[in-house]
Scaffold this active site. Structure first.
Site, PDB file in Angstrom:
ATOM      1  N   TYR A 245     -39.370  -4.725 -26.326  1.00  0.00           N
ATOM      2  CA  TYR A 245     -39.010  -5.272 -27.636  1.00  0.00           C
ATOM      3  C   TYR A 245     -39.300  -6.765 -27.801  1.00  0.00           C
ATOM      4  O   TYR A 245     -38.955  -7.351 -28.813  1.00  0.00           O
ATOM      5  CB  TYR A 245     -37.552  -4.981 -27.995  1.00  0.00           C
ATOM      6  CG  TYR A 245     -36.525  -5.283 -26.919  1.00  0.00           C
ATOM      7  CD1 TYR A 245     -36.294  -6.574 -26.484  1.00  0.00           C
ATOM      8  CD2 TYR A 245     -35.767  -4.251 -26.371  1.00  0.00           C
ATOM      9  CE1 TYR A 245     -35.354  -6.841 -25.515  1.00  0.00           C
ATOM     10  CE2 TYR A 245     -34.811  -4.518 -25.393  1.00  0.00           C
ATOM     11  CZ  TYR A 245     -34.604  -5.807 -24.973  1.00  0.00           C
ATOM     12  OH  TYR A 245     -33.677  -6.072 -24.018  1.00  0.00           O
ATOM     13  N   LYS A 339     -22.963  -3.380 -33.609  1.00  0.00           N
ATOM     14  CA  LYS A 339     -22.445  -2.450 -32.591  1.00  0.00           C
ATOM     15  C   LYS A 339     -21.778  -1.265 -33.268  1.00  0.00           C
ATOM     16  O   LYS A 339     -20.924  -1.443 -34.140  1.00  0.00           O
ATOM     17  CB  LYS A 339     -21.389  -3.168 -31.728  1.00  0.00           C
ATOM     18  CG  LYS A 339     -21.953  -4.287 -30.861  1.00  0.00           C
ATOM     19  CD  LYS A 339     -22.410  -3.769 -29.525  1.00  0.00           C
ATOM     20  CE  LYS A 339     -21.327  -3.899 -28.489  1.00  0.00           C
ATOM     21  NZ  LYS A 339     -21.765  -3.577 -27.144  1.00  0.00           N
ATOM     22  N   CYS A 433      10.028  26.521 -20.420  1.00  0.00           N
ATOM     23  CA  CYS A 433       9.413  26.338 -21.732  1.00  0.00           C
ATOM     24  C   CYS A 433      10.255  25.354 -22.550  1.00  0.00           C
ATOM     25  O   CYS A 433      11.455  25.572 -22.716  1.00  0.00           O
ATOM     26  CB  CYS A 433       9.323  27.679 -22.452  1.00  0.00           C
ATOM     27  SG  CYS A 433       8.794  27.518 -24.166  1.00  0.00           S
ATOM     28  N   CYS A 451       4.317  30.984 -21.133  1.00  0.00           N
ATOM     29  CA  CYS A 451       5.697  31.305 -21.452  1.00  0.00           C
ATOM     30  C   CYS A 451       5.658  32.790 -21.811  1.00  0.00           C
ATOM     31  O   CYS A 451       4.951  33.184 -22.739  1.00  0.00           O
ATOM     32  CB  CYS A 451       6.170  30.468 -22.650  1.00  0.00           C
ATOM     33  SG  CYS A 451       7.643  31.142 -23.432  1.00  0.00           S
ATOM     34  N   CYS A 456       9.771  33.658 -28.142  1.00  0.00           N
ATOM     35  CA  CYS A 456       9.834  32.190 -28.093  1.00  0.00           C
ATOM     36  C   CYS A 456       9.507  31.618 -29.476  1.00  0.00           C
ATOM     37  O   CYS A 456       8.518  32.017 -30.102  1.00  0.00           O
ATOM     38  CB  CYS A 456       8.823  31.697 -27.059  1.00  0.00           C
ATOM     39  SG  CYS A 456       8.542  29.927 -27.116  1.00  0.00           S
TER      40      CYS A 456
HETATM   41  S1  IVH Z   1     -33.474  -8.483 -28.220  1.00  0.00           S
HETATM   42  C1  IVH Z   1     -32.463 -12.954 -27.207  1.00  0.00           C
HETATM   43  N1  IVH Z   1     -33.631  -5.957 -28.834  1.00  0.00           N
HETATM   44  O1  IVH Z   1     -28.929  -5.976 -25.829  1.00  0.00           O
HETATM   45  C2  IVH Z   1     -32.046 -11.551 -27.129  1.00  0.00           C
HETATM   46  N2  IVH Z   1     -32.104  -6.595 -27.142  1.00  0.00           N
HETATM   47  O2  IVH Z   1     -26.551  -7.615 -26.286  1.00  0.00           O
HETATM   48  C3  IVH Z   1     -33.197 -10.661 -26.888  1.00  0.00           C
HETATM   49  N3  IVH Z   1     -30.903  -4.714 -26.123  1.00  0.00           N
HETATM   50  O3  IVH Z   1     -29.639  -8.394 -23.439  1.00  0.00           O
HETATM   51  C4  IVH Z   1     -32.781  -9.271 -26.866  1.00  0.00           C
HETATM   52  N4  IVH Z   1     -31.860  -3.140 -27.315  1.00  0.00           N
HETATM   53  O4  IVH Z   1     -30.382  -5.984 -22.980  1.00  0.00           O
HETATM   54  C5  IVH Z   1     -33.030  -6.877 -28.056  1.00  0.00           C
HETATM   55  N5  IVH Z   1     -33.932  -3.746 -29.450  1.00  0.00           N
HETATM   56  C6  IVH Z   1     -33.340  -4.664 -28.683  1.00  0.00           C
HETATM   57  C7  IVH Z   1     -32.375  -4.318 -27.716  1.00  0.00           C
HETATM   58  C8  IVH Z   1     -31.773  -5.323 -26.964  1.00  0.00           C
HETATM   59  C9  IVH Z   1     -30.981  -3.399 -26.352  1.00  0.00           C
HETATM   60  C10 IVH Z   1     -29.976  -5.348 -25.164  1.00  0.00           C
HETATM   61  C11 IVH Z   1     -30.612  -6.395 -24.294  1.00  0.00           C
HETATM   62  C12 IVH Z   1     -29.816  -7.649 -24.569  1.00  0.00           C
HETATM   63  C13 IVH Z   1     -28.532  -7.078 -25.074  1.00  0.00           C
HETATM   64  C14 IVH Z   1     -27.796  -8.089 -25.917  1.00  0.00           C
END
Ligand code: IVH
Length: 700
Positions: A245, A339, A433, A451, A456
């Site tokens: 990514y 999240k 029971c 039981c 009951c």
């Molecule tokens: S970008 C500067 N993209 O999430 C941060 N992180 O909570 C660069 N993670 O340490 C991370 N999927 O391990 C990024 N699509 C995604 C991700 C991702 C999972 C994890 C990664 C990071 C953590 C942060």
């Protein structure tokens, strides 16, 4: 939003300095486990995050106590010494998180302010939205196109050199493709997430079990354990994979531009061309509202992916803005992690109680301090049987991990032993029971306890409520509470007595009015015409649920034929083996059951398989409409409310969408459902408005 006190957070009455110091110690302890212990986290991620949040808040309130080495400002854990250290050229940072639409919007507002954008330019800002993979981050360094180093994040500055292990992962290219030789000259760093696909996780745990080894609690822990093996051969056999990514280019980046592109989306495209797996769910969207829509849409599909994700990440597409936004001590400001609601949380196991089912089976269940998990509040969870409680060694007073993934039934995973108070006594299955006081019996070789007293009170309530339940005679309004009231008042002894109830008798009971009493009598009345399949389910014969009942109803003419054909003919029916056949035969051989059946016959209950099409019992005022029920209503259980909608021709799905007609909100409604309803401009009904809707089909 009010904060729940955290089970691992030090006592609020302590002085701030002491609380901060204790919290730092606790966070460091769990961070070490999370990052460096192969068996993974001791406490759920959400609890760990909660501790870090508590610490961050305290340090913000008391800046004089903040230190630069506090675990509130540093990420990860220092290297364990298992692998050579690997210093990162550019620090591997964490991400700031949002847990609601409001927090995403707040991030958007901050970004707009920092970039000094007017509303129009801000609305036109593009974001790349990606799944947040629940794995572990990895940095891959390539020199002249060849993989030369793979390093874990570690504390963000120094990680561990796991090159030999990462080289065994099939989807990590050892040589970059898609570009001419000269184009890849120099240093390239690629970052991504190493993860274990669900199928590989299940296979690994099956192997662990077969070898009598400890199971991994989730794919993330399994991925971490698999990557940090001394022997690369072991890593190779685990089926790890990667999603890339991030692409960091050296100062003399490849020719033909890439080095000078200013779009994250272009960089992902380059990663794809170089042969790295880039997540196909990634989307380029315009505006923060669209970011939120991506997040909720992905949340709805999270369980259909074949790897685990714990949220979504939104990144500003225009990389040239990153410098102006900068970063906090631990996270860049150009990205935000949304999240999902946590699937695991810890809470206090207050009591272990037992419930008695209609067959007399005694099921232990946990009474918990209510906890938000998997998008709903969990206060009770079945513990199944005596052996399950014993094998998990659950004790009242334990802090336990509760798991609820999506619509799955909540489960108590186990106690957190490090949090167990000293001398906590083990739990003993009751010998009597709790409803009728008779001795409980567990037959040898069986896991269930019973039981045996068929009189009951608890069993009678369950039997009568089962008779009225949806798959059985489907009598609206006869839930467990109502049935208990009817039995206690002496108006009924068992379900056959429903058919003699009169509206005046019901009206005299608490909670009934003239209308509801009449409705109930009408509902009972129309249940007389239910088809044979429902009647068979209603009788509560062991092993006869809807599936077996439909096979029987398809084969036999009426209940009399089922009672008379004998065991062999029953056993010959598709889906009915000898065990079920004998259970049915035994049921009808008992005089009390025969008497019950005869009372139903006298009450005019139809026994026939071909009793004609069902007539709708109530006006179909909700035909074609969809009503979502959330929270606790005072006069209806969730199930009853949903049944009432369905009985009127409507649908009662578990989630809010653009097709929803209205949302009924009781006490403690689901935040996600309400937020979505507000966004979509749907009517939100209280209990009275809901009852009006049921009566008339009208919305306020
Ligand atoms: S970008 C500067 N993209 O999430 C941060 N992180 O909570 C660069 N993670 O340490 C991370 N999927 O391990 C990024 N699509 C995604 C991700 C991702 C999972 C994890 C990664 C990071 C953590 C942060």
């Amino acid at each position: 939003m009010t904060k729940e006190p955290h089970p691992f957070s030090p006592d609020e009455s302590l002085a701030p300095a002491e609380r901060i110091s204790l919290l730092r110690e606790t966070v460091r302890h769990y961070a070490e486990k999370y990052y460096n212990d192969p068996s993974g986290s001791e406490i759920p991620d959400a609890d760990y995050d909660g501790l870090v949040d508590d610490l961050t808040r305290l340090e913000e309130q008391h800046p004089e106590l903040a230190t630069i080495d506090s675990p509130a400002v540093s990420v990860g854990a220092p290297p364990s010494g298992l692998f050579p250290p690997a210093r990162h050229r550019v620090a591997m940072m964490s991400l700031d998180k949002a847990v609601s639409l409001d927090e995403i919007l707040a991030w958007g507002n901050r970004t707009q302010r920092l970039l000094d954008l007017d509303a129009e330019s801000f609305d036109g800002l593009s974001f790349v939205c990606e799944p947040k993979i629940d794995g572990l981050s990895i940095s891959l360094s390539y020199h002249n196109g060849r993989l030369v180093r793979a390093a874990t994040r570690g504390d963000g500055y120094v990680g561990e050199d796991v090159t030999a292990n990462v080289a065994t992962i099939g989807s990590v290219p050892k040589h970059l493709g898609g570009a001419g030789d000269g184009e890849l000259a120099g240093e390239i760093e690629i970052r991504g997430e190493v993860y274990l696909p669900l199928a590989a996780f299940e296979e690994l745990n099956a192997r662990q079990a077969a070898n009598g080894m400890k199971l991994f609690s989730n794919p993330r822990n399994a991925a971490a354990g698999s990557l940090r093996q001394r022997d690369p051969e072991v890593t190779a056999g685990r089926g790890l994979s990667i999603w890339a990514y991030q692409l960091l280019l050296g100062s003399d980046g490849p020719s033909g531009n890439p080095g000078r592109t200013t779009r994250h989306s272009d960089l992902l495209e380059i990663l794809r061309r170089l042969g790295l797996p880039v997540n196909p769910e990634t989307r380029l969207v315009k505006g923060v509202q669209a970011v939120y829509e991506f997040c909720t849409e992905l949340q709805g599909r999270r369980y259909s992916l074949d790897y685990e994700i714990d949220g979504a990440v939104a990144k500003i597409d225009d990389v040239s803005l990153y410098g102006r936004l900068g970063s906090t001590s631990h996270a860049p400001r150009w990205a935000i992690a949304y999240k999902f609601p946590p699937e695991e949380r810890s809470t206090l196991l207050e009591q272990i109680l037992v419930s008695i089912g209609r067959t007399g089976r005694v099921t232990p269940f946990a009474k918990l301090v209510p906890v938000r998990v998997g998008g709903s509040t969990v206060a009770l969870a079945s513990l199944h049987n005596e052996d399950q409680v014993a094998s998990k060694d659950l004790r009242p007073g334990d802090t336990v991990v509760v798991r609820k993934a999506g619509d799955v039934i909540p489960e108590v995973v186990g106690p957190i032993l490090s949090a167990r108070p000293e001398g906590l006594p083990t739990w003993r299955f009751p010998s009597r029971c709790p409803a009728c006081g008779s001795a409980l019996v567990r037959l040898q070789g069986e896991s269930d306890t019973y039981c045996l007293n068929s009189e009951c009170t608890a069993q009678r309530v369950q039997r009568a409520a089962h008779f009225a339940s949806r798959a059985a005679m489907d009598i609206e309004g006869l839930g467990e509470q109502r049935v208990t009231q009817l039995l206690d008042s002496g108006l009924i002894r068992d379900a056959a007595d429903y058919y003699a109830l009169r509206a005046e008798q019901l009206e005299a009971l608490d909670g009934f009015g003239a209308v509801s009493a009449r409705n109930m009598v009408a509902a009972i009345e129309s249940s007389r015409r239910r088809p044979l399949v429902n009647l068979l389910v209603a009788l509560g014969i062991r092993h006869v649920g809807s599936t077996v009942a439909s096979s029987l109803a398809a084969r036999f003419f009426d209940l009399d034929e089922v009672m008379e054909v004998g065991e062999d003919a029953l056993g010959a029916v598709e889906g009915v083996g000898p065990v079920i056949a004998s259970s049915i035969a035994r049921f009808f051989s008992l005089p009390e059951n025969r008497a019950f059946v005869e009372r139903l016959r006298s009450a005019g209950v139809s026994f026939g398989a071909r009793s004609g099409p069902e007539v709708p019992r109530v006006p179909q005022v909700l035909a074609g409409r969809s009503v979502v029920v959330t929270g606790t209503l005072s006069r209806w259980s969730r199930d009853e409310a949903e049944r009432a909608v369905v009985a009127r021709g409507g649908r009662a799905p578990g989630s809010v969408s653009a097709r929803t007609t209205a949302v009924v909100a009781g006490a403690g409604p689901g935040a996600a459902k309400i937020t979505r309803a507000v966004e979509l401009g749907l009517p939100i009904l209280d209990e009275e408005a809901f009852e009006r809707l049921l009566d008339t089909g009208e919305l306020p």
